[in-house]
Write a protein that holds these residues in place. Structure first.
Motif, PDB file in Angstrom:
ATOM      1  N   TYR A 113      45.610  27.385  19.820  1.00  9.83           N
ATOM      2  CA  TYR A 113      46.297  28.287  18.592  1.00  9.83           C
ATOM      3  C   TYR A 113      45.474  28.115  17.610  1.00  9.83           C
ATOM      4  O   TYR A 113      45.440  29.078  16.749  1.00  9.83           O
ATOM      5  CB  TYR A 113      47.936  27.873  18.647  1.00  9.83           C
ATOM      6  N   GLY A 114      44.827  26.958  17.330  1.00  6.28           N
ATOM      7  CA  GLY A 114      43.873  27.093  16.121  1.00  6.28           C
ATOM      8  C   GLY A 114      42.652  28.126  16.012  1.00  6.28           C
ATOM      9  O   GLY A 114      42.536  28.422  14.642  1.00  6.28           O
ATOM     10  N   ILE A 115      42.538  28.532  16.992  1.00  4.27           N
ATOM     11  CA  ILE A 115      41.219  29.394  16.793  1.00  4.27           C
ATOM     12  C   ILE A 115      41.600  30.588  16.197  1.00  4.27           C
ATOM     13  O   ILE A 115      40.931  31.690  15.671  1.00  4.27           O
ATOM     14  CB  ILE A 115      40.314  29.598  18.071  1.00  4.27           C
ATOM     15  N   THR A 116      43.025  31.032  16.525  1.00  3.77           N
ATOM     16  CA  THR A 116      43.631  32.264  15.895  1.00  3.77           C
ATOM     17  C   THR A 116      43.745  32.298  14.345  1.00  3.77           C
ATOM     18  O   THR A 116      43.874  33.078  13.845  1.00  3.77           O
ATOM     19  CB  THR A 116      44.963  32.621  16.596  1.00  3.77           C
ATOM     20  N   LYS A 117      43.677  31.022  13.838  1.00  2.00           N
ATOM     21  CA  LYS A 117      43.745  30.893  12.372  1.00  2.00           C
ATOM     22  C   LYS A 117      42.518  30.818  11.584  1.00  2.00           C
ATOM     23  O   LYS A 117      42.373  30.989  10.499  1.00  2.00           O
ATOM     24  CB  LYS A 117      44.700  29.526  11.939  1.00  2.00           C
ATOM     25  N   VAL A 118      41.440  30.830  12.491  1.00  6.55           N
ATOM     26  CA  VAL A 118      40.218  30.770  11.941  1.00  6.55           C
ATOM     27  C   VAL A 118      39.874  32.298  11.376  1.00  6.55           C
ATOM     28  O   VAL A 118      39.929  33.164  12.147  1.00  6.55           O
ATOM     29  CB  VAL A 118      38.774  30.247  12.784  1.00  6.55           C
ATOM     30  N   PRO A 119      39.203  32.588  10.258  1.00  7.47           N
ATOM     31  CA  PRO A 119      38.779  33.816   9.775  1.00  7.47           C
ATOM     32  C   PRO A 119      37.842  34.294  10.504  1.00  7.47           C
ATOM     33  O   PRO A 119      36.788  33.607  11.207  1.00  7.47           O
ATOM     34  CB  PRO A 119      38.546  33.537   8.289  1.00  7.47           C
ATOM     35  N   ALA A 120      37.693  35.677  10.333  1.00  3.52           N
ATOM     36  CA  ALA A 120      36.815  36.559  11.249  1.00  3.52           C
ATOM     37  C   ALA A 120      35.284  36.188  10.797  1.00  3.52           C
ATOM     38  O   ALA A 120      34.397  36.114  11.584  1.00  3.52           O
ATOM     39  CB  ALA A 120      36.735  38.017  11.002  1.00  3.52           C
ATOM     40  N   ALA A 121      35.276  35.658   9.624  1.00  2.76           N
ATOM     41  CA  ALA A 121      33.741  35.306   9.109  1.00  2.76           C
ATOM     42  C   ALA A 121      33.190  33.866   9.795  1.00  2.76           C
ATOM     43  O   ALA A 121      32.137  33.732   9.956  1.00  2.76           O
ATOM     44  CB  ALA A 121      33.666  35.106   7.720  1.00  2.76           C
ATOM     45  N   GLY A 122      34.183  33.141   9.961  1.00  4.34           N
ATOM     46  CA  GLY A 122      34.020  32.027  10.520  1.00  4.34           C
ATOM     47  C   GLY A 122      33.608  32.146  11.955  1.00  4.34           C
ATOM     48  O   GLY A 122      32.938  31.285  12.579  1.00  4.34           O
ATOM     49  N   ILE A 123      34.388  33.051  12.591  1.00  5.63           N
ATOM     50  CA  ILE A 123      34.318  33.233  14.106  1.00  5.63           C
ATOM     51  C   ILE A 123      32.741  33.803  14.328  1.00  5.63           C
ATOM     52  O   ILE A 123      31.989  33.563  15.267  1.00  5.63           O
ATOM     53  CB  ILE A 123      35.127  34.186  14.596  1.00  5.63           C
ATOM     54  N   ALA A 124      32.434  34.680  13.305  1.00  9.19           N
ATOM     55  CA  ALA A 124      31.132  35.282  13.227  1.00  9.19           C
ATOM     56  C   ALA A 124      29.893  34.215  13.064  1.00  9.19           C
ATOM     57  O   ALA A 124      28.995  34.224  13.967  1.00  9.19           O
ATOM     58  CB  ALA A 124      30.908  36.322  12.353  1.00  9.19           C
ATOM     59  N   GLN A 125      30.024  33.273  12.338  1.00  9.95           N
ATOM     60  CA  GLN A 125      29.166  32.213  11.956  1.00  9.95           C
ATOM     61  C   GLN A 125      29.272  31.352  13.364  1.00  9.95           C
ATOM     62  O   GLN A 125      28.068  30.891  13.688  1.00  9.95           O
ATOM     63  CB  GLN A 125      29.872  31.272  10.891  1.00  9.95           C
ATOM     64  N   ILE A 126      30.524  30.812  13.904  1.00  7.97           N
ATOM     65  CA  ILE A 126      30.232  30.266  15.127  1.00  7.97           C
ATOM     66  C   ILE A 126      29.577  31.017  16.274  1.00  7.97           C
ATOM     67  O   ILE A 126      28.633  30.240  17.027  1.00  7.97           O
ATOM     68  CB  ILE A 126      31.758  29.955  15.819  1.00  7.97           C
ATOM     69  N   LEU A 127      29.692  32.125  16.345  1.00  3.13           N
ATOM     70  CA  LEU A 127      28.974  32.818  17.482  1.00  3.13           C
ATOM     71  C   LEU A 127      27.425  33.075  16.995  1.00  3.13           C
ATOM     72  O   LEU A 127      26.749  32.960  18.221  1.00  3.13           O
ATOM     73  CB  LEU A 127      29.500  34.343  17.526  1.00  3.13           C
ATOM     74  N   LEU A 128      26.847  33.202  15.628  1.00  2.00           N
ATOM     75  CA  LEU A 128      25.799  33.427  15.434  1.00  2.00           C
ATOM     76  C   LEU A 128      24.905  32.104  15.487  1.00  2.00           C
ATOM     77  O   LEU A 128      23.928  32.128  16.110  1.00  2.00           O
ATOM     78  CB  LEU A 128      25.693  33.606  13.898  1.00  2.00           C
ATOM     79  N   LEU A 129      25.600  30.833  15.218  1.00  2.00           N
ATOM     80  CA  LEU A 129      25.125  29.632  15.651  1.00  2.00           C
ATOM     81  C   LEU A 129      25.125  29.408  17.001  1.00  2.00           C
ATOM     82  O   LEU A 129      23.936  28.903  17.363  1.00  2.00           O
ATOM     83  CB  LEU A 129      25.860  28.227  14.861  1.00  2.00           C
ATOM     84  N   THR A 130      25.826  29.464  17.956  1.00  2.00           N
ATOM     85  CA  THR A 130      25.466  29.740  19.405  1.00  2.00           C
ATOM     86  C   THR A 130      24.713  30.443  19.955  1.00  2.00           C
ATOM     87  O   THR A 130      24.006  30.043  20.940  1.00  2.00           O
ATOM     88  CB  THR A 130      27.107  30.170  20.042  1.00  2.00           C
ATOM     89  N   GLY A 131      24.569  31.822  19.374  1.00  2.00           N
ATOM     90  CA  GLY A 131      23.385  32.435  20.070  1.00  2.00           C
ATOM     91  C   GLY A 131      22.058  31.972  19.466  1.00  2.00           C
ATOM     92  O   GLY A 131      21.075  32.075  20.122  1.00  2.00           O
ATOM     93  N   LEU A 132      21.825  31.401  18.362  1.00  2.00           N
ATOM     94  CA  LEU A 132      20.705  30.813  17.905  1.00  2.00           C
ATOM     95  C   LEU A 132      20.360  29.681  18.850  1.00  2.00           C
ATOM     96  O   LEU A 132      19.088  29.306  19.162  1.00  2.00           O
ATOM     97  CB  LEU A 132      20.850  30.278  16.426  1.00  2.00           C
ATOM     98  N   ILE A 133      21.280  28.814  18.984  1.00  2.00           N
ATOM     99  CA  ILE A 133      21.019  27.596  19.661  1.00  2.00           C
ATOM    100  C   ILE A 133      20.523  28.018  21.330  1.00  2.00           C
ATOM    101  O   ILE A 133      19.750  27.548  21.751  1.00  2.00           O
ATOM    102  CB  ILE A 133      22.326  26.767  20.068  1.00  2.00           C
TER     103      ILE A 133
END
Length: 178
Positions: A113-133
């Motif tokens: 349930y915690g992932i639903t509380k993370v703002p959209a900009a935070g999700i975008a940062q997570i995906l960007l970092l994952t793509g970079l790695i």
């Protein structure tokens, strides 16, 4: 009556394979110069070398790629489990996750349930970092899984390296079960 006979024969035929000696696979030639034999890594009792579809002999390149993907997914799963354990133990970063929304790290609930509380900009940062790695640091084309950083900085060779890789594979498989 005939159905029972067929069922009994099928049951006997499947259990009879338990008493057949395991087939020792022929070593796979390293497709991309892997320093270890991938048919040795991850082989554990009681199953031994498990390749029911025969990819190691019929499709060695595909087998080596699948093993590299298994290794990478295991590493990611191990990191995710450690993160989950830390968060569920209420070990969180101090401060704010989002200053504009006045959202602290401690305000994020435990579990999925915690992932639903993370703002959209935070999700975008997570995906960007994952793509970079994925693209730069752990490229999918690097099948041997050796990214030059060693095991906490230590480099291993020979039997010790095989032992560490076996432990990593076992821990990764367990982490992927979640």
């Amino acid at each position: 009556m005939a159905a029972r006979l067929v069922a009994a024969c099928a049951l006997l035929a499947t259990t009879a394979t338990a008493f057949v000696a395991p087939v020792v696979p022929t070593p796979v030639t390293a497709v991309r110069g892997a320093p270890v034999d991938e048919t040795v890594i991850g082989v554990q009792a009681p199953v031994g070398f498990w390749d029911p579809l025969g990819y190691s002999t019929t499709q060695p390149e595909a087998f080596e790629r699948r093993r590299a993907v298994e290794r990478k997914h295991g590493r990611i799963a191990m990191m995710a489990v450690v993160g989950l354990l830390f968060h569920n133990a209420d070990i969180e970063f101090p401060g704010y996750l989002s200053l504009s929304q006045k959202l602290k790290f401690s305000d994020i609930p435990n579990g999925l349930y915690g992932i639903t509380k993370v703002p959209a900009a935070g999700i975008a940062q997570i995906l960007l970092l994952t793509g970079l790695i994925e693209m730069a640091w752990w490229p999918a084309s690097k099948y041997d899984g050796d990214y030059g950083c060693g095991f906490f900085g230590a480099k291993y060779e020979g039997e010790e390296k095989v032992r560490k890789l076996n432990a990593e594979m076992a821990n990764g498989r367990l982490a992927m079960l979640g």
